[in-house]
Structure formats: C-alpha cells, structure tokens
Design a protein around this motif. Structure first.
Motif, PDB file in Angstrom:
ATOM      1  N   CYS A  17       0.888  -1.165   0.031  1.00  0.00           N
ATOM      2  CA  CYS A  17      -0.207  -0.051   0.016  1.00  0.00           C
ATOM      3  C   CYS A  17       0.902   1.105   0.044  1.00  0.00           C
ATOM      4  O   CYS A  17       2.454   1.303   0.192  1.00  0.00           O
ATOM      5  N   SER A  18       0.048   2.492   0.023  1.00  0.00           N
ATOM      6  CA  SER A  18       1.605   3.861  -0.407  1.00  0.00           C
ATOM      7  C   SER A  18       2.193   3.987   1.334  1.00  0.00           C
ATOM      8  O   SER A  18       2.902   4.633   1.162  1.00  0.00           O
ATOM      9  N   ALA A  77       5.492   2.193   8.976  1.00  0.00           N
ATOM     10  CA  ALA A  77       4.025   2.494   9.004  1.00  0.00           C
ATOM     11  C   ALA A  77       3.153   2.031   9.763  1.00  0.00           C
ATOM     12  O   ALA A  77       1.856   3.700  10.588  1.00  0.00           O
ATOM     13  N   CYS A 100       2.510   5.939   8.687  1.00  0.00           N
ATOM     14  CA  CYS A 100       1.742   6.007   7.508  1.00  0.00           C
ATOM     15  C   CYS A 100       0.740   7.841   8.387  1.00  0.00           C
ATOM     16  O   CYS A 100       0.197   7.355   8.716  1.00  0.00           O
ATOM     17  N   THR A 171      -7.119   0.185  10.488  1.00  0.00           N
ATOM     18  CA  THR A 171      -6.564   0.417   9.292  1.00  0.00           C
ATOM     19  C   THR A 171      -6.759  -0.650   8.093  1.00  0.00           C
ATOM     20  O   THR A 171      -7.224  -0.068   7.626  1.00  0.00           O
ATOM     21  N   THR A 172      -6.218  -2.030   8.891  1.00  0.00           N
ATOM     22  CA  THR A 172      -6.363  -3.160   7.971  1.00  0.00           C
ATOM     23  C   THR A 172      -7.181  -4.281   8.723  1.00  0.00           C
ATOM     24  O   THR A 172      -7.452  -5.370   7.768  1.00  0.00           O
TER      25      THR A 172
HETATM   26  S1  SF4 Z   1      -3.570   3.090   6.262  1.00  0.00           S
HETATM   27 FE1  SF4 Z   1      -2.042   1.226   6.485  1.00  0.00          FE
HETATM   28  S2  SF4 Z   1      -2.686   0.168   4.758  1.00  0.00           S
HETATM   29 FE2  SF4 Z   1      -3.647   2.413   4.116  1.00  0.00          FE
HETATM   30  S3  SF4 Z   1      -1.586   2.964   3.213  1.00  0.00           S
HETATM   31 FE3  SF4 Z   1      -1.607   3.363   5.473  1.00  0.00          FE
HETATM   32  S4  SF4 Z   1       0.009   1.411   6.396  1.00  0.00           S
HETATM   33 FE4  SF4 Z   1      -1.686   1.133   3.805  1.00  0.00          FE
END
Ligand code: SF4
Length: 298
Positions: A17-18, A77, A100, A171-172
């Motif tokens: 993912c980004s 992240a 992230c 988030t996942t």
């Molecule tokens: S929130 Fe989690 S799944 Fe979404 S881009 Fe960020 S690290 Fe990746």
C-alpha cells in the motif's frame, strides 16, 4: 499439438500500500546517508523484503532492546504509542518517523475522543482490530484508560452501553466484520438505553484496504489458478488469500518462488497476487518461476 502456454498476470492493484511504500522509500533514503538504522519491529510482514533491507543496513529490534547506543531509530508505517517516543527521547535517539499519514490521522481522532470522554466524565472508545497488532498498540496508547479493543462479535455483549461510544477500526481490519460489529453495538445500545444517539461509528478502514477484497475477487475469478504471495506473519495475507480462495479454490499461498509447485495442469491463465506487505519484485520472481515450470510441462 503442444498445449498453449498459459497467460501469467501479476495483479497490479496488489502488493505494498502507499503507506508501506512510503516507509520503505524513507528507509532506503536514510540508509544511503547512514547505517545501521534500527527499526522497531519488522518494517513489513515479509521475510524476503526484510532480508533485502537488512542487506542495506537496517537492523530490526524489539522495544525492550532500545539502548543509548542506537543513534537512529526508525518507526514503521503502523505507528507507535506516545510512550515509545518518550523512551527514545530518554535514550537521545534520533527518530525517523515513517508512520503512515492515514494511521497518524486515526491516532489523532482516537486521542480526541478519549480526551473528550475524560473531560465529560463518561464515554468509551471502542477499537476493532487484532489483539497485539502494532497499530492497535499505537492506537490504545493514545487513550486515557477509557478505551477497549474488540476483535470478535461475541465481545460486544460485555460492553457497558450506558454511555457514549465512539467506534474505530484498525486501518487494515476486515470491512464486513466491522460493519456487522458496528450494527450489533448500535442495536444493543438502542435496546439497553432506548437512545439512538449514543453510538458514533467512524469508518477508519483504509480505502486502499477496503478496495482490495472486491478487486481481488474479480482478479481471482478471471484466472484458472491463483498464486498468492505473502509472508507467513501477515494477517492481511491470511485474510486476502482466504478471499481469493472463496472465489477460486485453485488458490495457492507461497512465501517465495521456491514454494511454487506444479499446480498448473490444464490452466490457461495464472494470476499472481499478494498482501499489502508483498513487494512487487517478489511477485515478479514468482512469475519467473511459474513460467519456468509451465514451459517445462510443455
Ligand atoms: S493506513 Fe495502513 S493500509 Fe492504508 S496506506 Fe497506511 S499503512 Fe497502508
């Protein structure tokens, strides 16, 4: 007549993912300036990528291993709780923070809810996610003793419903499960209090994640055999490979090209896909191995 060579396609919407891509880029840039860099936990749940980063000079450490000799510490992240930053400050470590931005925003929202509930004297933050997951540790760390983690529908029975509830998801997290849990909590709240204004649902599943499963279903449907590439520790890999298998029973999970076996009898198309922690270069290597196997079968 020789059988035709099957088409081999890599799922371009799979892989990092980004947020993970960004973290790896930050790590690679920093490693060009200095090494070693100490990464708290595994940067991705993928053994092959970890080995590549180790070869560039990254060392992976556990929290209890932090010490004053570690000049630069990398935050991945998933993010970290405030306590980690204060430990690093105490050890005079310089921090490379690759949390992230999506996780960072979620941390801020959770913190705000928790603070608001403390000031009002009532309320509970409910986070849906996987126990022990580093993102969950980072999220719970934002709260002030007024948050719980739930991971299963059955756990909604033990919530105290006589208070405002703010719901958040890792988030996942799996979207369908989160929707079911939110619905159950809203129903329970209404039943037990007669009020329908106590529950606030925040849809915090990352869009990149929520789009993965429907896209993957389409991809898996369009191929005779699916090779799902993932590290053994990736919960996202377990979830998404299950999604692929639901629509395509000829789904095989591999960690590296060496795991690929001769699974392609009669296949006219082979799809290669992976988890959010699967690097593209690894899927390309798997594609090379599949090509060698099918050519050998001719
Ligand atoms: S929130 Fe989690 S799944 Fe979404 S881009 Fe960020 S690290 Fe990746």
């Amino acid at each position: 007549m020789n059988p035709a060579i099957p088409v081999i396609e890599i799922d371009r919407s799979s892989g990092f993912c980004s947020g993970v891509n960004r973290a790896i880029k930050i790590a690679e840039d920093k490693l060009q300036q200095e090494e070693p860099i100490y990464c708290l936990g595994n940067l991705v749940h993928n053994e092959e990528e970890l080995e590549r980063l180790s070869n560039l000079g990254m060392e992976f450490i556990r929290h209890e291993e932090i010490n004053g000799d570690m000049k630069t510490v990398f935050i991945r992240a998933h993010g970290e709780p405030p306590e980690t930053y204060s430990i690093l400050r105490n050890h005079h470590a310089s921090v490379v923070d690759a949390t992230c931005p999506v996780v960072l925003r979620l941390q801020q929202k959770v913190r705000k809810s928790s603070r608001q509930f403390r000031e009002n004297g009532s309320g509970l933050v409910i986070i849906f996610g996987k126990p022990g997951h580093p993102e969950i540790t980072g999220l719970l760390g934002q709260t002030e003793g007024n948050a719980i983690l739930i991971s299963k529908l059955e756990e909604t029975g033990s919530i105290d419903y006589n208070q405002p509830l703010h719901l958040y998801a890792q988030t996942t997290a799996g979207e369908e499960q989160y929707v079911t849990i939110c619905r159950r909590i809203s129903d329970n709240s209404l039943q037990q209090t007669g009020r329908n204004d106590l529950v606030t649902v925040n849809n915090t599943i990352c869009r990149q994640m929520s789009q993965r499963a429907p896209r993957l279903r389409e991809f898996a449907k369009n191929h005779d055999v699916i090779i799902f590439v993932t590290g053994s520790e990736s919960s996202n890999g377990r979830y998404l490979s299950g999604v692929a298998r639901e629509v395509n029973p000829r789904t095989h999970v591999v960690g590296s090209p060496y795991d690929v076996d001769n699974w392609f009898a009669g296949a006219r198309s082979i799809g290669i896909t992976g988890a959010t922690s699967t690097p593209l270069w690894l899927m390309e290597e798997v594609a090379g191995r599949i090509k060698a196997i099918v050519e050998n079968n001719l």
